[in-house]
Design a protein around this motif. Structure first.
Motif, PDB file in Angstrom:
ATOM      1  N   LEU A 190       0.810  -1.221   0.000  1.00 44.69           N
ATOM      2  CA  LEU A 190       0.000   0.000   0.000  1.00 44.69           C
ATOM      3  C   LEU A 190       0.841   1.268   0.000  1.00 44.69           C
ATOM      4  CD1 LEU A 190      -2.088  -2.192   1.031  1.00 44.69           C
ATOM      5  CD2 LEU A 190      -3.210  -0.317   2.203  1.00 44.69           C
ATOM      6  N   GLY A 191       2.160   1.117   0.060  1.00 48.52           N
ATOM      7  CA  GLY A 191       3.015   2.285   0.093  1.00 48.52           C
ATOM      8  C   GLY A 191       3.018   2.986   1.436  1.00 48.52           C
ATOM      9  N   LEU A 192       2.729   2.246   2.505  1.00 50.58           N
ATOM     10  CA  LEU A 192       2.708   2.821   3.846  1.00 50.58           C
ATOM     11  C   LEU A 192       4.009   2.506   4.570  1.00 50.58           C
ATOM     12  CD1 LEU A 192      -0.910   1.782   4.909  1.00 50.58           C
ATOM     13  CD2 LEU A 192      -0.176   3.929   3.863  1.00 50.58           C
ATOM     14  N   THR A 193       4.343   3.312   5.543  1.00 46.21           N
ATOM     15  CA  THR A 193       5.540   3.105   6.358  1.00 46.21           C
ATOM     16  C   THR A 193       5.123   2.859   7.797  1.00 46.21           C
ATOM     17  OG1 THR A 193       6.835   4.562   4.922  1.00 46.21           O
ATOM     18  CG2 THR A 193       7.734   4.075   7.098  1.00 46.21           C
ATOM     19  N   LEU A 194       5.606   1.754   8.356  1.00 45.47           N
ATOM     20  CA  LEU A 194       5.307   1.428   9.747  1.00 45.47           C
ATOM     21  C   LEU A 194       6.464   1.857  10.632  1.00 45.47           C
ATOM     22  CD1 LEU A 194       3.727  -2.143   9.389  1.00 45.47           C
ATOM     23  CD2 LEU A 194       2.610   0.088   9.356  1.00 45.47           C
ATOM     24  N   PRO A 195       6.195   2.266  11.862  1.00 44.30           N
ATOM     25  CA  PRO A 195       7.277   2.674  12.769  1.00 44.30           C
ATOM     26  C   PRO A 195       8.203   1.509  13.092  1.00 44.30           C
ATOM     27  CG  PRO A 195       5.195   2.498  13.949  1.00 44.30           C
ATOM     28  CD  PRO A 195       4.863   2.355  12.502  1.00 44.30           C
ATOM     29  N   GLU A 196       9.462   1.812  13.311  1.00 45.05           N
ATOM     30  CA  GLU A 196      10.432   0.771  13.618  1.00 45.05           C
ATOM     31  C   GLU A 196      10.185   0.152  14.983  1.00 45.05           C
ATOM     32  OE1 GLU A 196      14.335   2.317  13.184  1.00 45.05           O
ATOM     33  OE2 GLU A 196      14.116   2.793  11.045  1.00 45.05           O
ATOM     34  N   ARG A 197       9.643   0.925  15.890  1.00 38.56           N
ATOM     35  CA  ARG A 197       9.363   0.428  17.239  1.00 38.56           C
ATOM     36  C   ARG A 197       7.865   0.189  17.407  1.00 38.56           C
ATOM     37  NH1 ARG A 197      13.165   4.295  21.148  1.00 38.56           N
ATOM     38  NH2 ARG A 197      15.173   3.760  20.161  1.00 38.56           N
ATOM     39  N   GLY A 198       7.565  -0.726  18.300  1.00 38.97           N
ATOM     40  CA  GLY A 198       6.172  -1.018  18.584  1.00 38.97           C
ATOM     41  C   GLY A 198       5.633  -2.125  17.697  1.00 38.97           C
ATOM     42  N   ALA A 199       4.444  -2.599  18.035  1.00 41.15           N
ATOM     43  CA  ALA A 199       3.818  -3.691  17.294  1.00 41.15           C
ATOM     44  C   ALA A 199       3.376  -3.192  15.920  1.00 41.15           C
ATOM     45  CB  ALA A 199       2.633  -4.239  18.073  1.00 41.15           C
ATOM     46  N   PRO A 200       3.711  -3.916  14.838  1.00 38.02           N
ATOM     47  CA  PRO A 200       3.369  -3.423  13.497  1.00 38.02           C
ATOM     48  C   PRO A 200       1.885  -3.490  13.165  1.00 38.02           C
ATOM     49  CG  PRO A 200       4.406  -5.586  13.365  1.00 38.02           C
ATOM     50  CD  PRO A 200       4.507  -5.155  14.802  1.00 38.02           C
ATOM     51  N   LEU A 201       1.173  -4.519  13.690  1.00 37.24           N
ATOM     52  CA  LEU A 201      -0.237  -4.665  13.308  1.00 37.24           C
ATOM     53  C   LEU A 201      -1.093  -3.493  13.775  1.00 37.24           C
ATOM     54  CD1 LEU A 201      -2.502  -6.159  11.995  1.00 37.24           C
ATOM     55  CD2 LEU A 201      -2.657  -7.659  13.991  1.00 37.24           C
ATOM     56  N   PRO A 202      -1.014  -3.067  15.041  1.00 37.00           N
ATOM     57  CA  PRO A 202      -1.808  -1.887  15.440  1.00 37.00           C
ATOM     58  C   PRO A 202      -1.457  -0.644  14.628  1.00 37.00           C
ATOM     59  CG  PRO A 202      -1.023  -3.066  17.373  1.00 37.00           C
ATOM     60  CD  PRO A 202      -0.323  -3.665  16.193  1.00 37.00           C
ATOM     61  N   ALA A 203      -0.178  -0.489  14.278  1.00 37.99           N
ATOM     62  CA  ALA A 203       0.215   0.678  13.484  1.00 37.99           C
ATOM     63  C   ALA A 203      -0.393   0.613  12.085  1.00 37.99           C
ATOM     64  CB  ALA A 203       1.739   0.750  13.400  1.00 37.99           C
ATOM     65  N   LEU A 204      -0.431  -0.592  11.510  1.00 38.85           N
ATOM     66  CA  LEU A 204      -1.051  -0.745  10.197  1.00 38.85           C
ATOM     67  C   LEU A 204      -2.543  -0.460  10.260  1.00 38.85           C
ATOM     68  CD1 LEU A 204      -0.996  -1.692   7.223  1.00 38.85           C
ATOM     69  CD2 LEU A 204      -1.377  -4.021   8.092  1.00 38.85           C
ATOM     70  N   VAL A 205      -3.206  -1.031  11.254  1.00 43.76           N
ATOM     71  CA  VAL A 205      -4.651  -0.825  11.406  1.00 43.76           C
ATOM     72  C   VAL A 205      -4.955   0.650  11.597  1.00 43.76           C
ATOM     73  CG1 VAL A 205      -6.624  -1.298  12.895  1.00 43.76           C
ATOM     74  CG2 VAL A 205      -5.074  -3.148  12.266  1.00 43.76           C
ATOM     75  N   ARG A 206      -4.104   1.318  12.334  1.00 41.43           N
ATOM     76  CA  ARG A 206      -4.293   2.747  12.564  1.00 41.43           C
ATOM     77  C   ARG A 206      -4.276   3.525  11.235  1.00 41.43           C
ATOM     78  NH1 ARG A 206      -5.264   6.660  11.958  1.00 41.43           N
ATOM     79  NH2 ARG A 206      -4.534   8.696  12.622  1.00 41.43           N
ATOM     80  N   GLN A 207      -3.339   3.191  10.353  1.00 41.57           N
ATOM     81  CA  GLN A 207      -3.237   3.918   9.090  1.00 41.57           C
ATOM     82  C   GLN A 207      -4.357   3.550   8.111  1.00 41.57           C
ATOM     83  OE1 GLN A 207       0.642   4.686   7.349  1.00 41.57           O
ATOM     84  NE2 GLN A 207       1.635   3.629   9.050  1.00 41.57           N
ATOM     85  N   LEU A 208      -4.921   2.370   8.282  1.00 46.83           N
ATOM     86  CA  LEU A 208      -6.018   1.958   7.404  1.00 46.83           C
ATOM     87  C   LEU A 208      -7.379   2.425   7.902  1.00 46.83           C
ATOM     88  CD1 LEU A 208      -5.050  -1.740   6.550  1.00 46.83           C
ATOM     89  CD2 LEU A 208      -4.719   0.306   5.166  1.00 46.83           C
ATOM     90  N   GLY A 209      -7.431   2.937   9.124  1.00 47.24           N
ATOM     91  CA  GLY A 209      -8.705   3.216   9.782  1.00 47.24           C
ATOM     92  C   GLY A 209      -9.665   4.079   8.999  1.00 47.24           C
ATOM     93  N   GLY A 210      -9.180   5.132   8.349  1.00 50.33           N
ATOM     94  CA  GLY A 210     -10.072   6.039   7.644  1.00 50.33           C
ATOM     95  C   GLY A 210     -10.143   5.803   6.149  1.00 50.33           C
ATOM     96  N   ARG A 211      -9.566   4.687   5.667  1.00 49.72           N
ATOM     97  CA  ARG A 211      -9.507   4.454   4.220  1.00 49.72           C
ATOM     98  C   ARG A 211     -10.603   3.515   3.765  1.00 49.72           C
ATOM     99  NH1 ARG A 211      -3.591   5.380   2.357  1.00 49.72           N
ATOM    100  NH2 ARG A 211      -2.651   6.318   4.219  1.00 49.72           N
ATOM    101  N   ARG A 212     -10.932   3.633   2.484  1.00 48.06           N
ATOM    102  CA  ARG A 212     -11.951   2.772   1.875  1.00 48.06           C
ATOM    103  C   ARG A 212     -11.319   2.092   0.664  1.00 48.06           C
ATOM    104  NH1 ARG A 212     -14.313   6.525   4.747  1.00 48.06           N
ATOM    105  NH2 ARG A 212     -16.287   6.002   5.765  1.00 48.06           N
ATOM    106  N   LEU A 213     -10.862   0.877   0.903  1.00 43.77           N
ATOM    107  CA  LEU A 213     -10.075   0.179  -0.097  1.00 43.77           C
ATOM    108  C   LEU A 213     -10.332  -1.320  -0.028  1.00 43.77           C
ATOM    109  CD1 LEU A 213      -7.584  -1.246   1.659  1.00 43.77           C
ATOM    110  CD2 LEU A 213      -6.741   1.088   1.699  1.00 43.77           C
TER     111      LEU A 213
END
Length: 389
Positions: free
Chosen positions: A210-233
């Motif tokens: 998706l061309g997204l960047t996840l933070p190096e620290r912390g759990a990747p799944l919550p960070a991904l879900v956070r970035q997808l939260g407002g998208r319609r795809l």
């Protein structure tokens, strides 16, 4: 009607309807805003945001409407509540566009991150974003399956196409996805998983597609879900069978937290996630040994192979039909047809030799008749070979 509208089986249907209502509300809000009916926009969006306080597109539209009504302090409070909720839920910050709008409001402007009012999420059919591969050939013999799976996707947010390796799952899924970019304002994104061997890298694989960047620290799944939260795809997860558990966890969180996301998956087995519709791909029809040339042309499995090899295969129809009959026909017919295409006329005699039934039996082996045999082949292939489809 269920006695309790919050019963588990009703949740996926409720999410689909809620997502459609939100899309319609945002489109209506954009139209009303162009007519300066900002109070109407506020009344329309307030109850939607109250149901989902993490829906950033709704929050941004509400902030602009409040600001246009001269209620800038209330618009700023909408952002502050959103920021607090995101911090508690994910430990992150709102989308950059939302933060830019907040700064613009502080400066006395109601423009969004791009410097213009955010447009309606709707787009002309076929104009959406995607990373799907270019189709190099027509999909033959799957017209009914395309119609059926397209109808299923209208009723669910998670469709898993299942079936054995080589059955055509990937080809069907990509063709189905290719017809839907206009239905998903933020695009249709293919995530190829056959090359991935570690489940802990799954979120990074999805983010990369998706061309997204996840933070190096912390759990990747919550960070991904956070970035997808407002998208319609739409996410197309291809070849999930060797990562069923990680895929199931990711899909569960995405569907639970991201109402605008639809997932289309391919796998040899279902993901077994709430709300999933597992659709097993049927085998293509196999012609009988006495089929005529006209009958062969009408049978999907015959066309699947002969479309590539008709120029080289001048045998009578009854002999050509034997190519498809042993061992079920489907995968071997396609592979023999592909061999014809690659070898060229100079090796037509070799192809003819390989098609003889006794040679095929020695090279390809007997058909797999037991579940144990099929499972053993599936495990062996899963370790080192990417199964097509």
């Amino acid at each position: 009607m269920p006695e309790d509208r919050h019963e588990a089986w009703a949740q996926p249907h409720r999410d689909v309807l809620r997502g459609r209502r939100t899309e319609l509300a945002l489109a209506a809000a954009a139209a009303a805003g162009e007519q300066c009916r900002h109070r109407h926009v506020v009344e329309m969006l307030l109850p939607i945001l109250a149901e989902d306080e993490l829906d950033e597109p709704v929050a941004r539209a509400l902030m602009r409407a409040l600001a246009a009504e001269g209620r800038r302090s209330e618009a700023l409070m909408v952002f502050e509540r959103l920021r607090d909720e995101i911090g508690r839920e994910y430990g992150g910050l709102p989308d950059p566009r939302t933060r830019r709008l907040y700064r613009d409001l502080l400066a006395g402007s109601a423009e969004d991150a791009d410097g213009v009012l955010e447009p309606s999420p709707s787009r002309e059919p076929g104009s959406g974003l995607h990373n799907l591969p270019v189709a190099v050939s027509a999909l033959i013999g799957r017209g009914d399956e395309l119609e059926e799976t397209a109808a299923v996707l209208e009723q669910t947010r998670l469709l898993t196409i299942t079936g054995p390796g080589g059955a055509g799952k990937t080809r069907l899924a990509t063709e189905l996805a290719r017809r839907r970019p206009g239905r998903h304002p933020d695009g249709v994104w293919l995530v190829e998983l056959a090359v991935l061997s570690r489940g802990d890298l799954l979120a990074h694989q999805v983010a990369g597609a998706l061309g997204l960047t996840l933070p190096e620290r912390g759990a990747p799944l919550p960070a991904l879900v956070r970035q997808l939260g407002g998208r319609r795809l739409m996410l197309v997860l291809d070849n999930c069978e060797h990562l069923v558990d990680p895929c199931a966890r990711l899909v569960h969180e995405v569907l639970r937290r991201c109402r605008g996301v639809v997932v289309l998956a391919t796998s040899r087995e279902p993901l077994r996630v709430d709300g999933e519709v597992a659709w097993r791909i049927p085998s293509l029809a196999v012609p009988g040994p006495g089929a005529t040339a006209r009958q062969l042309s009408r049978v999907a499995a015959a066309r699947h192979g002969s479309a590539r090899s008709v120029a080289l295969d001048h045998r009578p129809a009854d002999q050509r039909a034997q190519t498809f009959a042993p061992s079920g026909g489907l995968r071997r017919a396609g592979r023999l047809g592909a061999a014809n295409r690659k070898c060229g006329p100079a090796r037509a005699d070799l192809v003819h030799y390989l098609r003889q039934s006794d040679v095929r039996a020695r090279l390809l082996g007997p058909p797999l008749t037991s579940a144990a045999q099929r499972a053993d082949v599936g495990v062996t292939r899963g370790r080192g070979e990417r199964a097509p489809g």
